[in-house]
Design an enzyme around this catalytic site. Structure first.
Site, mmCIF file in Angstrom:
data_model
loop_
_atom_site.group_PDB
_atom_site.id
_atom_site.type_symbol
_atom_site.label_atom_id
_atom_site.label_comp_id
_atom_site.label_asym_id
_atom_site.label_seq_id
_atom_site.Cartn_x
_atom_site.Cartn_y
_atom_site.Cartn_z
ATOM 1 N N GLU A 1 0.884 -1.175 0.000
ATOM 2 C CA GLU A 1 0.000 0.000 0.000
ATOM 3 C C GLU A 1 0.912 1.212 0.000
ATOM 4 O OE1 GLU A 1 -2.991 -0.458 -0.695
ATOM 5 O OE2 GLU A 1 -3.004 -2.615 -0.326
ATOM 6 N N CYS B 1 -1.518 8.877 4.242
ATOM 7 C CA CYS B 1 -1.568 8.541 2.818
ATOM 8 C C CYS B 1 -2.901 8.988 2.223
ATOM 9 C CB CYS B 1 -1.373 7.044 2.640
ATOM 10 S SG CYS B 1 -2.437 6.118 3.734
HETATM 11 P P1 NAD Z 1 9.174 5.265 2.906
HETATM 12 O O1 NAD Z 1 8.905 4.679 1.577
HETATM 13 O O2 NAD Z 1 10.269 6.245 3.026
HETATM 14 O O3 NAD Z 1 9.533 4.098 3.959
HETATM 15 C C1 NAD Z 1 8.666 2.984 4.121
HETATM 16 C C2 NAD Z 1 9.486 1.798 4.586
HETATM 17 O O4 NAD Z 1 10.368 1.415 3.513
HETATM 18 C C3 NAD Z 1 10.372 2.109 5.787
HETATM 19 O O5 NAD Z 1 10.418 0.988 6.642
HETATM 20 C C4 NAD Z 1 11.721 2.357 5.151
HETATM 21 O O6 NAD Z 1 12.808 2.138 6.039
HETATM 22 C C5 NAD Z 1 11.707 1.363 4.020
HETATM 23 N N1 NAD Z 1 12.626 1.691 2.925
HETATM 24 C C6 NAD Z 1 13.083 2.907 2.558
HETATM 25 N N2 NAD Z 1 13.914 2.797 1.504
HETATM 26 C C7 NAD Z 1 13.966 1.491 1.189
HETATM 27 C C8 NAD Z 1 14.646 0.743 0.183
HETATM 28 N N3 NAD Z 1 15.430 1.335 -0.709
HETATM 29 N N4 NAD Z 1 14.447 -0.595 0.147
HETATM 30 C C9 NAD Z 1 13.638 -1.192 1.040
HETATM 31 N N5 NAD Z 1 12.968 -0.545 2.017
HETATM 32 C C10 NAD Z 1 13.136 0.778 2.094
HETATM 33 O O7 NAD Z 1 7.790 5.852 3.450
HETATM 34 P P2 NAD Z 1 7.493 6.648 4.795
HETATM 35 O O8 NAD Z 1 8.065 8.014 4.673
HETATM 36 O O9 NAD Z 1 7.834 5.832 6.000
HETATM 37 O O10 NAD Z 1 5.893 6.708 4.731
HETATM 38 C C11 NAD Z 1 5.240 7.619 3.912
HETATM 39 C C12 NAD Z 1 4.762 6.985 2.630
HETATM 40 O O11 NAD Z 1 3.960 5.854 2.933
HETATM 41 C C13 NAD Z 1 3.889 7.910 1.816
HETATM 42 O O12 NAD Z 1 4.179 7.764 0.452
HETATM 43 C C14 NAD Z 1 2.480 7.415 2.137
HETATM 44 O O13 NAD Z 1 1.522 7.729 1.147
HETATM 45 C C15 NAD Z 1 2.703 5.952 2.265
HETATM 46 N N6 NAD Z 1 1.668 5.317 3.069
HETATM 47 C C16 NAD Z 1 0.700 4.608 2.419
HETATM 48 C C17 NAD Z 1 -0.325 4.004 3.137
HETATM 49 C C18 NAD Z 1 -1.412 3.230 2.434
HETATM 50 O O14 NAD Z 1 -2.152 2.509 3.105
HETATM 51 N N7 NAD Z 1 -1.533 3.347 1.111
HETATM 52 C C19 NAD Z 1 -0.353 4.124 4.534
HETATM 53 C C20 NAD Z 1 0.666 4.834 5.162
HETATM 54 C C21 NAD Z 1 1.678 5.428 4.419
#
Ligand code: NAD
Length: 541
Positions: A293, A327
């Site tokens: 998501e 989100c």
């Molecule tokens: P992010 O993508 O920066 O991080 C999410 C997770 O991915 C973290 O655990 C992070 O450490 C990990 N990550 C980061 N880089 C990575 C890589 N290169 N390889 C593997 N894992 C990696 O997101 P965030 O800032 O924590 O959260 C915000 C984002 O999440 C926004 O885009 C938001 O829309 C989305 N979000 C979506 C939902 C939904 O249900 N659709 C819910 C909450 C947040």
């Protein structure tokens, strides 16, 4: 050995506490906040059920007061990723064969621990390290996580009860096996509930999990992990590691026993993970389940028949609660010309009333954004709008990171419906509004549908039932969660299963049976009571 078809305890949504002045819950939460604020926590990883401390530590600093220190967490390296995978695989056989009511009990107990003795702690931790107000914390870290844990048990029982027909002489059964291997849970900073749910939902269905929380959510993730352990989760079933995100993914996604990923976060990271899985597909024992998501560019569309004040409230709550870091947050709005002045006036009145500051002061509606990188990125969009000839900042637009990462709720008015701030996910307290000509209401719906790569949430406001029907049909693919006369945020488990399509994710609907189905691999079993003894068929005579 199961000796009964056990009926589950009745499950309902956890009542939301209000934290009104002089209430017992308010005093308890404030005391816990103060206690945590003035102490330093030492946060380990959890591998094979035991705390793991490396001595290589990172500070935990509240976003609303980034020089303050509430503790540190221990950072692991490649060896800890490997250890977490090994611990998970070692636990698999015993956990996968444990009877379902034992697994159910563990997670129902975890829900009760969060609802009772751990409620103030998980809430205070989320307020301090993710900068949520008391109410935003309560609906996330307490209620939504409790709901996920309880309703998932109900969904599991419903899935297990779905069984095939059997003809006389035969008994057909379906066994909902966990996936063969381990599941990788990768969680975002913005919801404590999501961070707990992604590992827990897979584990409930009998899977073993390597969980890497966001490094900006470790402080509350630690509370959740301790609750799971106290609830009786056996060693190795969920292993929580704090390791470099990209390196962790590289190790996990090249393991032959990698069986699935449960991800929530940004679209770019999810696409890079999917690409790696594609490149490594020949390495795996099974085709991995890929559940993600991701981002959103969520809209509010108003028809001229709608109530201006109701729309303004939806915009203020939808765009600025938790600083727009949901989100589902409203970040683009479409308002008809003949109602714009009214909506603008209502918005102005409400925004001038909003207070910003620490969540410890309960009168604040807005607090800080999560970290300096987020602050700088959001500010760059505000500055883009300031110099854009088609855009004008009509409310807010100021920011200050000297004490905490504070950005004033900002509203941009644009003449260009495809300007950058109408299209890209900003993930902060910034709303862009496009005012359309009243007679263009129908084509403005096409604009809503075509403007962004995302399709997570969206809301329409109208009092005209024909318009509601047309908009609902035209926007059918534009949002996985669609709201009529309501703000686009605040989905509740078991009421509005959550998830989006297009660039917003695989739409596997957290908070519903659909999600849990991704964590099982059904085995059909046919048993014949009296097998035939003659190989010939009547037609051969
Ligand atoms: P992010 O993508 O920066 O991080 C999410 C997770 O991915 C973290 O655990 C992070 O450490 C990990 N990550 C980061 N880089 C990575 C890589 N290169 N390889 C593997 N894992 C990696 O997101 P965030 O800032 O924590 O959260 C915000 C984002 O999440 C926004 O885009 C938001 O829309 C989305 N979000 C979506 C939902 C939904 O249900 N659709 C819910 C909450 C947040």
């Amino acid at each position: 050995m199961i000796k009964g078809f056990f009926r589950l305890p009745h499950v309902q949504n956890e009542p939301i506490k209000q934290y009104a002045p002089n209430s017992a819950e308010r005093a308890e939460l404030q005391d816990k906040y103060d206690e945590l604020w003035s102490s330093e926590r030492d946060i380990p990883m959890y591998i094979n059920g035991a705390p793991e401390r490396t001595g290589k530590t990172e500070r935990v600093r509240p976003p609303h007061d980034h020089q303050h220190n509430v503790g540190h967490y221990h950072m692991g390296d490649r060896s800890h990723v490997q250890a977490a995978i090994d611990a998970a695989l070692k636990a698999r056989s015993q956990w996968a064969s444990m009877s379902w009511e034992q697994r159910a009990s563990i997670f129902l107990k975890a829900a009760d621990l969060l609802a009772g003795p751990y409620r103030a702690e998980v809430n205070a931790a989320t307020m301090i390290a993710q900068s949520k107000t008391a109410f935003q914390t309560e609906i996330d870290a307490a209620c939504e996580l409790i709901d996920f844990l309880r309703f998932n048990v109900k969904y599991m029982a419903e899935i297990y009860a779905e069984q095939p027909n059997s003809m006389p002489g035969v008994w057909n059964r379906i066994e909902y096996r966990p996936l063969e291997g381990f599941v990788f849970a990768v969680t975002p900073f913005n919801f404590t509930a999501i961070s707990g749910n992604l590992p827990a939902s897979a584990a409930l269905m009998g899977n073993v999990v390597v969980w890497k929380p966001s490094l900006y959510q470790v402080y509350s993730a630690d509370v959740v992990m301790r609750v799971f352990i106290e609830a009786g989760l056996p060693p190795g079933v969920i292993n929580m590691i704090m390791t470099d995100p990209a390196e962790t993914a590289q190790i996990v996604l090249s393991h032959p026993e990698f069986a699935g990923i449960h991800f929530t976060g940004s679209t770019a990271v999810f696409k890079s993970i999917w690409k790696t899985i594609g490149e490594n597909i020949h390495l795996y024992r099974s085709y991995p389940r890929i559940v993600g998501e991701t981002g959103g560019k969520d809209y509010v569309w108003m028809h001229s028949s709608a109530d201006a004040r109701q729309v303004a409230v939806a915009l203020v709550r939808g765009a600025f609660e938790y600083q727009g870091q949901k989100c589902s947050a409203a970040s683009r709005a479409y308002i008809p010309q003949n109602r714009w002045e009214e909506v603008k006036k209502e918005l102005g009145t409400m925004l001038s009333d909003i207070k910003m500051g620490s969540p410890r002061d309960f009168s604040n509606f807005v607090t800080a954004v999560i970290h300096e990188g987020a602050f700088d990125k959001i500010v760059s969009y505000i500055e883009y709008a300031r110099q854009d000839k088609d855009s004008e900042i009509i409310f807010g637009g100021t920011y200050d990171k000297s004490v905490g990462y504070f950005i004033e709720p900002t509203v941009i008015l644009t003449r260009n419906p495809k300007t950058k701030t109408m299209v890209e996910e900003i993930f902060g307290p910034v709303l862009t509004i496009y005012v359309y000509k009243d007679e263009d209401w129908e084509t403005s719906l096409d604009l809503v549908n075509e403007t962004s790569e995302y399709a997570l949430t969206g809301a329409i406001f109208s009092k005209d039932r024909y318009i509601i029907e047309i908009a609902t049909n035209k926007l059918v693919d534009s949002a996985g969660n669609f709201y009529i006369n309501d703000k686009p945020t605040g989905a509740v488990v078991d009421q509005q299963p959550f998830g989006g399509a297009r660039g917003s994710g695989t739409n596997d609907k957290a908070g519903s049976k659909l999600n849990l189905l991704r964590w099982v691999s059904a085995r059909s079993i046919k048993e014949t009571f009296v097998p035939p003894t003659d190989y010939t068929y009547p037609f051969m005579k």
